[in-house]
Motif scaffolding. Structure first.
Motif, PDB file in Angstrom:
ATOM      1  N   LEU A 183       0.643  -0.964  -0.071  1.00  0.00           N
ATOM      2  CA  LEU A 183      -0.155   0.000   0.134  1.00  0.00           C
ATOM      3  C   LEU A 183       0.654   1.037   0.081  1.00  0.00           C
ATOM      4  N   MET A 184       1.589   1.363   1.286  1.00  0.00           N
ATOM      5  CA  MET A 184       2.970   2.281   0.580  1.00  0.00           C
ATOM      6  C   MET A 184       4.072   2.284  -0.466  1.00  0.00           C
ATOM      7  N   GLU A 185       3.707   1.127  -1.191  1.00  0.00           N
ATOM      8  CA  GLU A 185       4.165   1.592  -2.627  1.00  0.00           C
ATOM      9  C   GLU A 185       3.496   2.324  -3.644  1.00  0.00           C
ATOM     10  N   ASP A 186       2.255   1.898  -3.679  1.00  0.00           N
ATOM     11  CA  ASP A 186       1.406   2.268  -4.091  1.00  0.00           C
ATOM     12  C   ASP A 186       0.837   3.761  -3.973  1.00  0.00           C
ATOM     13  N   VAL A 187       0.934   4.252  -3.254  1.00  0.00           N
ATOM     14  CA  VAL A 187       0.544   5.661  -2.493  1.00  0.00           C
ATOM     15  C   VAL A 187       2.038   6.668  -3.492  1.00  0.00           C
ATOM     16  N   ILE A 188       2.686   5.799  -2.896  1.00  0.00           N
ATOM     17  CA  ILE A 188       4.522   6.594  -3.398  1.00  0.00           C
ATOM     18  C   ILE A 188       4.325   6.655  -4.725  1.00  0.00           C
ATOM     19  N   SER A 189       4.606   6.233  -5.273  1.00  0.00           N
ATOM     20  CA  SER A 189       4.478   5.640  -6.808  1.00  0.00           C
ATOM     21  C   SER A 189       3.438   6.650  -7.618  1.00  0.00           C
TER      22      SER A 189
END
Length: 152
Positions: free
Chosen positions: A60-66
């Motif tokens: 989820l953090m990866e998706d939000v940052i991307s």
């Protein structure tokens, strides 16, 4: 607390240093290592559930940052979180450095294919398959030593 600091450090490294961003996928290593440690601390569904929850959080953090659609990172990291404790039960594999390196390479390939495949399906982006495979293979080779070094 220790794991949250590791997550923050990994995302800081991957977003600020282009060499690391282009040639490695440290979030796969992070989820893999958490899965190894959770399997060591507890067994059965508790280890799997904790590892999946951690993988989903990292995804989820990866998706939000991307800035891309939310879901591909959650799916891929959640699946990696599920597979790590399952793979290294004594019934499937007993952990050795060689198996660790092989599993990290397979997990990195799997993560890249799920991430890009999901984004292609749900957002309609088009990626050249040769370029995609080159990037994922380089990331897998870069991540391989972590599989040798990180022990449960």
């Amino acid at each position: 607390m220790k794991w949250m600091l590791l997550v923050a450090l990994v995302f800081l490294l991957q977003t600020q240093f282009y060499f690391i961003k282009d040639f490695s996928n440290l979030t796969v290593i992070l989820v893999y290592y958490f899965g190894l440690k959770s399997h060591q601390r507890s067994t059965g569904s508790k280890a799997e559930l904790g590892s999946v929850a951690f993988g989903v959080f990292v995804g989820l953090m990866e998706d939000v940052i991307s800035g891309a659609v939310i879901g591909p990172g959650v799916l891929s990291k959640g699946l990696l979180g599920l597979m790590t404790p399952v793979v290294f039960t004594d019934m499937v594999f007993k952990w050795t450095p060689l198996w660790g390196a092989i599993i990290v390479v397979i997990f990195t390939l799997f993560d890249g294919l799920v991430l890009i495949g999901s984004r292609m399906v749900f957002t309609g982006i088009h990626v050249t398959s040769v370029t995609l495979l080159q990037v994922i293979c380089v990331q897998s080779l870069f991540n391989m030593p972590f599989g040798l070094l990180l022990r449960p």
